[in-house]
Scaffold this motif. Structure first.
Motif, PDB file in Angstrom:
ATOM      1  N   ARG A   1       0.837  -1.206   0.000  1.00  0.00           N
ATOM      2  CA  ARG A   1       0.000   0.000   0.000  1.00  0.00           C
ATOM      3  C   ARG A   1       0.873   1.258   0.000  1.00  0.00           C
ATOM      4  NH1 ARG A   1      -3.326   1.664   3.239  1.00  0.00           N
ATOM      5  NH2 ARG A   1      -5.028   2.091   1.779  1.00  0.00           N
ATOM      6  N   THR A   2       1.976   1.220   0.720  1.00  0.00           N
ATOM      7  CA  THR A   2       2.878   2.372   0.748  1.00  0.00           C
ATOM      8  C   THR A   2       3.449   2.647  -0.633  1.00  0.00           C
ATOM      9  OG1 THR A   2       3.469   1.971   3.069  1.00  0.00           O
ATOM     10  CG2 THR A   2       5.000   3.286   1.757  1.00  0.00           C
ATOM     11  N   THR A   3       3.876   1.589  -1.313  1.00  0.00           N
ATOM     12  CA  THR A   3       4.415   1.742  -2.668  1.00  0.00           C
ATOM     13  C   THR A   3       3.371   2.312  -3.618  1.00  0.00           C
ATOM     14  OG1 THR A   3       5.977  -0.079  -2.363  1.00  0.00           O
ATOM     15  CG2 THR A   3       5.400   0.503  -4.633  1.00  0.00           C
ATOM     16  N   LEU A   4       2.145   1.772  -3.558  1.00  0.00           N
ATOM     17  CA  LEU A   4       1.080   2.238  -4.448  1.00  0.00           C
ATOM     18  C   LEU A   4       0.690   3.672  -4.146  1.00  0.00           C
ATOM     19  CD1 LEU A   4      -1.123  -0.984  -4.478  1.00  0.00           C
ATOM     20  CD2 LEU A   4       0.317  -0.127  -6.326  1.00  0.00           C
ATOM     21  N   ALA A   5       0.675   4.047  -2.873  1.00  0.00           N
ATOM     22  CA  ALA A   5       0.324   5.422  -2.493  1.00  0.00           C
ATOM     23  C   ALA A   5       1.327   6.413  -3.065  1.00  0.00           C
ATOM     24  CB  ALA A   5       0.256   5.544  -0.977  1.00  0.00           C
ATOM     25  N   GLN A   6       2.584   6.004  -3.135  1.00  0.00           N
ATOM     26  CA  GLN A   6       3.609   6.876  -3.702  1.00  0.00           C
ATOM     27  C   GLN A   6       3.434   7.040  -5.207  1.00  0.00           C
ATOM     28  OE1 GLN A   6       7.117   4.811  -2.407  1.00  0.00           O
ATOM     29  NE2 GLN A   6       7.136   5.777  -0.379  1.00  0.00           N
ATOM     30  N   LEU A   7       2.823   6.021  -5.841  1.00  0.00           N
ATOM     31  CA  LEU A   7       2.583   6.118  -7.278  1.00  0.00           C
ATOM     32  C   LEU A   7       1.402   7.021  -7.584  1.00  0.00           C
ATOM     33  CD1 LEU A   7       3.073   2.360  -8.282  1.00  0.00           C
ATOM     34  CD2 LEU A   7       4.689   4.252  -8.597  1.00  0.00           C
ATOM     35  N   ASP A   8       0.258   6.735  -6.908  1.00  0.00           N
ATOM     36  CA  ASP A   8      -0.949   7.520  -7.149  1.00  0.00           C
ATOM     37  C   ASP A   8      -2.029   7.105  -6.152  1.00  0.00           C
ATOM     38  OD1 ASP A   8      -2.591   9.347  -8.990  1.00  0.00           O
ATOM     39  OD2 ASP A   8      -3.801   7.518  -8.927  1.00  0.00           O
TER      40      ASP A   8
END
Length: 240
Positions: free
Chosen positions: A137-144
């Motif tokens: 979730r952290t990685t995806l939040a950084q994407l968009d």
């Protein structure tokens, strides 16, 4: 037991006898792998059919093989619901259409399908928790943020405790196969492989997923092997 009609379409041997020999030898070589169950092999072949939209003779042949080995159309429907996440809803929709056609052609019962609880269909800040791991979730939040919300929704609708008949190991192997087919061999391939290992699969079982998938495209699996060894070194997987 329902009588199964003969296969539709032309037999491969009548189209090209030499190709038929090649196909039979290839399938036999894959089926000799002992680290996958017959059921898992059927599910992996059907997953490849959906990804490639090979919904004619190959899909029918693999469906018939599955029926003989105890795989039900309810199982296949669960597979299609699962892989629509990664294969795309348009490809899964086409496969559902073909499956329904074959159920009618083969005289198979159309399985009843329940509905998801309404709360699993919601998104946004008031939605229920997602099963996505926090690092993902952290990685995806950084994407968009919107893309994260989409992933949360998709994962929520596929929670292992929800509708479906597939084991976590079967789900992981199917999603690994999608990564191989679409060459998404970075984060998602590592996550799906780790999920298989977490579900009790051994490294040799995981290797057999790659070996079995060689029949869907040897050059794609070549790249998957390279990625597998990189992930193994970084994650510390014991390759024996």
């Amino acid at each position: 037991m329902t009588a199964i009609t003969p296969p539709s379409g032309a037999d491969v041997a009548t189209l090209d006898a030499m190709f038929a020999q090649m196909a039979v030898a290839t399938a036999r070589h894959a089926d000799e792998l002992s680290g996958l169950t017959d059921r898992e092999k059927v599910l992996l072949r059907l997953t490849a059919d959906v990804c490639a939209q090979a919904l004619g003779h190959p899909f029918e042949l693999h469906l018939r093989t599955g029926l003989k080995q105890g795989v039900t159309t309810a199982d296949i429907r669960a597979l299609l619901r699962l892989i629509s996440y990664d294969s795309g809803y348009h490809t899964a929709s086409a496969a559902f259409d073909r499956l329904a056609e074959l159920e009618t052609t083969l005289g198979l019962p159309h399985p009843d399908t329940g509905e998801l609880p309404a709360e699993l269909l919601t998104s946004g800040p008031d939605a229920p928790p997602t099963p996505l791991p926090d690092p993902v979730r952290t990685t995806l939040a950084q994407l968009d943020p919107h893309f994260l919300d989409y992933f949360d929704l998709q994962s929520r609708m596929r929670t292992p405790t929800g509708p479906g008949t597939l084991t976590v190991r079967e789900r992981a192997f199917a999603t690994m196969s999608i990564d191989i087919h679409y060459q998404t061999l970075g984060d998602t391939f590592r996550i799906h492989t780790q999920r298989a290992l977490g579900a009790g699969a051994t490294i040799d079982n995981v290797r057999d997923v790659l070996r079995f998938n060689a029949q869907i495209g040897a050059t794609r699996v070549w790249q998957a092997w390279k990625a597998f060894h990189v992930h193994a070194a970084e994650a510390g997987w014991d390759l024996g």
